[in-house]
Design a protein around this motif. Structure first.
Motif, PDB file in Angstrom:
ATOM      1  N   TYR A  28       0.920  -1.339   0.007  1.00  0.00           N
ATOM      2  CA  TYR A  28      -0.054  -0.051  -0.024  1.00  0.00           C
ATOM      3  C   TYR A  28       0.850   1.280   0.006  1.00  0.00           C
ATOM      4  O   TYR A  28       0.717   2.009  -0.810  1.00  0.00           O
ATOM      5  CB  TYR A  28      -1.002   0.018   1.100  1.00  0.00           C
ATOM      6  N   VAL A  32       0.298   3.889  -3.043  1.00  0.00           N
ATOM      7  CA  VAL A  32      -0.667   4.662  -2.853  1.00  0.00           C
ATOM      8  C   VAL A  32      -0.674   6.040  -3.422  1.00  0.00           C
ATOM      9  O   VAL A  32      -1.433   6.675  -4.072  1.00  0.00           O
ATOM     10  CB  VAL A  32      -0.975   4.883  -1.221  1.00  0.00           C
ATOM     11  N   ASP A  33       0.485   6.660  -3.487  1.00  0.00           N
ATOM     12  CA  ASP A  33       0.654   8.023  -4.059  1.00  0.00           C
ATOM     13  C   ASP A  33       0.456   8.074  -5.711  1.00  0.00           C
ATOM     14  O   ASP A  33      -0.535   8.720  -6.242  1.00  0.00           O
ATOM     15  CB  ASP A  33       1.936   8.640  -3.843  1.00  0.00           C
ATOM     16  N   GLU A  50      -9.904   9.695  -3.302  1.00  0.00           N
ATOM     17  CA  GLU A  50      -9.822   9.000  -2.026  1.00  0.00           C
ATOM     18  C   GLU A  50     -10.604   7.696  -2.039  1.00  0.00           C
ATOM     19  O   GLU A  50     -10.004   6.587  -1.523  1.00  0.00           O
ATOM     20  CB  GLU A  50      -9.671   9.781  -1.171  1.00  0.00           C
ATOM     21  N   LEU A  53      -9.607   5.246  -4.459  1.00  0.00           N
ATOM     22  CA  LEU A  53      -8.279   4.304  -4.123  1.00  0.00           C
ATOM     23  C   LEU A  53      -8.413   3.293  -3.074  1.00  0.00           C
ATOM     24  O   LEU A  53      -7.845   2.197  -3.318  1.00  0.00           O
ATOM     25  CB  LEU A  53      -7.338   5.670  -3.761  1.00  0.00           C
ATOM     26  N   GLN A  54      -9.324   3.536  -1.895  1.00  0.00           N
ATOM     27  CA  GLN A  54      -9.282   2.766  -0.870  1.00  0.00           C
ATOM     28  C   GLN A  54     -10.138   1.563  -1.355  1.00  0.00           C
ATOM     29  O   GLN A  54      -9.774   0.392  -1.137  1.00  0.00           O
ATOM     30  CB  GLN A  54     -10.109   3.583   0.355  1.00  0.00           C
ATOM     31  N   PHE A  57      -7.537  -0.389  -3.348  1.00  0.00           N
ATOM     32  CA  PHE A  57      -6.832  -1.633  -2.704  1.00  0.00           C
ATOM     33  C   PHE A  57      -7.324  -2.703  -2.136  1.00  0.00           C
ATOM     34  O   PHE A  57      -7.144  -3.828  -1.870  1.00  0.00           O
ATOM     35  CB  PHE A  57      -5.994  -0.762  -1.511  1.00  0.00           C
TER      36      PHE A  57
END
Length: 179
Positions: A28, A32-33, A50, A53-54, A57
């Motif tokens: 992660y 992540v970036d 955001e 993105l979550q 993942f």
């Protein structure tokens, strides 16, 4: 060096597949970036990026057992982020109704090249493009996908991707020239 990084990432993926939460956190942290930037370029709204993105993942870690190292983990994860972003936009579009209606004929010859325009004007222009146009431009120019791949991602034909890109580019040039 590159082989070492690849081995380290592969080891982290294998450990993550085995349920190692620390390895998952390290993956992660590594991605992540970059994945946030991918989501932001497509969605343009920080909170949406955001969220996507979550979700991406979570999906990646749930489906990690299907990852077969046929590509890099980053490329596999990027595909998940792009698909989630597009699905988010489709859902949003259904909820808001169709806001874009491009019925005006396009000028045939606009010779200004995108790479000659100032970066800030391009960013502003991109934010003003209709959602579908912004997707095509982002996937082609920024993410580096070809029209066959874009067609697969968006569920459209290669020729539709090419024509939408052409229209999007002309629209972007028009917007930037008006700034």
């Amino acid at each position: 060096m590159e082989a070492n990084v690849r081995f380290t990432h592969q080891a982290l993926v294998e450990q993550s597949k085995a349920g190692d939460r620390n390895a998952q956190y390290q993956l992660y942290a590594l991605y992540v970036d970059a994945m946030f930037n991918v989501a932001m370029r497509l969605l343009t709204i920080r909170e949406d990026a955001e969220d996507v993105l979550q979700e991406s993942f979570v999906e990646a870690f749930k489906k990690l057992d299907t990852f077969r190292f046929e590509s890099t983990f980053g490329a596999w994860l990027k595909r998940i982020v792009i698909n989630r972003s597009i699905n988010h936009l489709k859902t949003k579009r259904l909820m808001l109704g169709s806001l874009e209606n491009e019925g005006e004929p396009l000028e045939e010859d606009d010779t200004v090249e995108v790479d000659q325009l100032e970066i800030e004007k391009i960013k502003i222009g991109l934010s003003q493009l209709p959602e579908g146009y912004r997707q095509i431009i982002t996937l082609y120019l920024i993410e580096g996908y070809d029209h066959v791949e874009i067609g697969e991602i968006l569920g459209i034909s290669t020729s539709t991707s090419k024509s939408q890109y052409h229209r999007a580019k002309k629209k972007l040039i028009q917007i930037v020239n008006e700034l």
